[in-house]
Motif scaffolding. Structure first.
Motif, PDB file in Angstrom:
ATOM      1  N   PHE A  81       0.834  -1.204   0.000  1.00 18.74           N
ATOM      2  CA  PHE A  81       0.000   0.000   0.000  1.00 18.74           C
ATOM      3  C   PHE A  81       0.869   1.255   0.000  1.00 18.74           C
ATOM      4  O   PHE A  81       0.610   2.209  -0.750  1.00 18.74           O
ATOM      5  CB  PHE A  81      -0.930   0.002   1.222  1.00 18.74           C
ATOM      6  N   ASN A  82       1.916   1.269   0.836  1.00 18.52           N
ATOM      7  CA  ASN A  82       2.798   2.436   0.916  1.00 18.52           C
ATOM      8  C   ASN A  82       3.516   2.690  -0.411  1.00 18.52           C
ATOM      9  O   ASN A  82       3.726   3.846  -0.800  1.00 18.52           O
ATOM     10  CB  ASN A  82       3.814   2.267   2.039  1.00 18.52           C
ATOM     11  N   ASP A  83       3.910   1.628  -1.100  1.00 14.60           N
ATOM     12  CA  ASP A  83       4.570   1.808  -2.398  1.00 14.60           C
ATOM     13  C   ASP A  83       3.627   2.448  -3.408  1.00 14.60           C
ATOM     14  O   ASP A  83       4.024   3.351  -4.152  1.00 14.60           O
ATOM     15  CB  ASP A  83       5.079   0.465  -2.933  1.00 14.60           C
ATOM     16  N   TYR A  84       2.387   2.001  -3.454  1.00 15.18           N
ATOM     17  CA  TYR A  84       1.421   2.596  -4.376  1.00 15.18           C
ATOM     18  C   TYR A  84       1.107   4.048  -3.978  1.00 15.18           C
ATOM     19  O   TYR A  84       0.957   4.911  -4.837  1.00 15.18           O
ATOM     20  CB  TYR A  84       0.140   1.775  -4.449  1.00 15.18           C
ATOM     21  N   LEU A  85       1.029   4.304  -2.686  1.00 12.21           N
ATOM     22  CA  LEU A  85       0.793   5.663  -2.214  1.00 12.21           C
ATOM     23  C   LEU A  85       1.965   6.572  -2.580  1.00 12.21           C
ATOM     24  O   LEU A  85       1.772   7.694  -3.064  1.00 12.21           O
ATOM     25  CB  LEU A  85       0.579   5.662  -0.698  1.00 12.21           C
ATOM     26  N   ASP A  86       3.189   6.097  -2.381  1.00 11.64           N
ATOM     27  CA  ASP A  86       4.375   6.891  -2.724  1.00 11.64           C
ATOM     28  C   ASP A  86       4.442   7.173  -4.223  1.00 11.64           C
ATOM     29  O   ASP A  86       4.788   8.286  -4.641  1.00 11.64           O
ATOM     30  CB  ASP A  86       5.651   6.178  -2.282  1.00 11.64           C
ATOM     31  N   ALA A  87       4.117   6.196  -5.043  1.00 13.37           N
ATOM     32  CA  ALA A  87       4.132   6.394  -6.493  1.00 13.37           C
ATOM     33  C   ALA A  87       3.079   7.419  -6.910  1.00 13.37           C
ATOM     34  O   ALA A  87       3.347   8.282  -7.751  1.00 13.37           O
ATOM     35  CB  ALA A  87       3.902   5.070  -7.218  1.00 13.37           C
ATOM     36  N   SER A  88       1.896   7.342  -6.319  1.00 11.05           N
ATOM     37  CA  SER A  88       0.850   8.295  -6.690  1.00 11.05           C
ATOM     38  C   SER A  88       1.196   9.707  -6.207  1.00 11.05           C
ATOM     39  O   SER A  88       0.941  10.685  -6.919  1.00 11.05           O
ATOM     40  CB  SER A  88      -0.509   7.853  -6.147  1.00 11.05           C
ATOM     41  N   LEU A  89       1.801   9.848  -5.036  1.00 10.39           N
ATOM     42  CA  LEU A  89       2.203  11.169  -4.560  1.00 10.39           C
ATOM     43  C   LEU A  89       3.320  11.759  -5.420  1.00 10.39           C
ATOM     44  O   LEU A  89       3.317  12.956  -5.716  1.00 10.39           O
ATOM     45  CB  LEU A  89       2.650  11.099  -3.100  1.00 10.39           C
ATOM     46  N   ALA A  90       4.276  10.934  -5.828  1.00 10.36           N
ATOM     47  CA  ALA A  90       5.342  11.421  -6.708  1.00 10.36           C
ATOM     48  C   ALA A  90       4.761  11.886  -8.036  1.00 10.36           C
ATOM     49  O   ALA A  90       5.154  12.935  -8.567  1.00 10.36           O
ATOM     50  CB  ALA A  90       6.391  10.334  -6.924  1.00 10.36           C
ATOM     51  N   GLY A  91       3.811  11.140  -8.575  1.00  7.72           N
ATOM     52  CA  GLY A  91       3.154  11.552  -9.816  1.00  7.72           C
ATOM     53  C   GLY A  91       2.359  12.831  -9.636  1.00  7.72           C
ATOM     54  O   GLY A  91       2.380  13.716 -10.499  1.00  7.72           O
TER      55      GLY A  91
END
Length: 123
Positions: free
Chosen positions: A73-83
């Motif tokens: 979940f944290n990896d997907y959250l980090d990717a979406s925040l970076a985008g």
């Protein structure tokens, strides 16, 4: 001497910022893109942990299946925040360029300064 709104002055101020924009976007793009190296991309890291979770295996530093799910979940959250932050920077660049072009289209500067007001003396 060039006029204040000349293309030469515009390029003098815009060109020095280009390398910093490239250096800022390179890490963001590499963390969001679909990279096979799990050490680089958030999404590749999430896929690696999801595959291990499907097999029922635990990968360090997770000590339980719940922690594995949290890492994914944290990896997907980090990717979406970076985008999202890349979109914010691009929108600032777009609206800044639009404002500069609108200002350059004017014959004279349109800045308005307020009248000077002295600060009151401290008691």
């Amino acid at each position: 001497m060039p006029a204040p709104y000349s293309t030469a002055n515009l390029l003098k101020t815009a060109c020095p910022s280009m390398p910093s924009l490239r250096l800022m976007f390179r890490p963001c793009v590499s963390t969001v893109r679909l990279d096979a190296n799990a050490r680089i991309g958030f999404l590749a890291h999430a896929r690696k942990y999801a595959a291990a979770l499907d097999r029922g295996a635990l990968l360090a530093p997770a000590k339980s299946l719940a922690q594995m799910r949290q890492i994914i979940f944290n990896d997907y959250l980090d990717a979406s925040l970076a985008g999202f932050f890349m979109l914010v920077v691009l929108s600032v660049l777009f609206f800044g360029a639009r404002t500069v072009l609108a200002a350059r289209a004017q014959a004279a500067p349109r800045a308005r300064e307020s009248a000077f007001q002295a600060m009151p003396a401290a008691p």
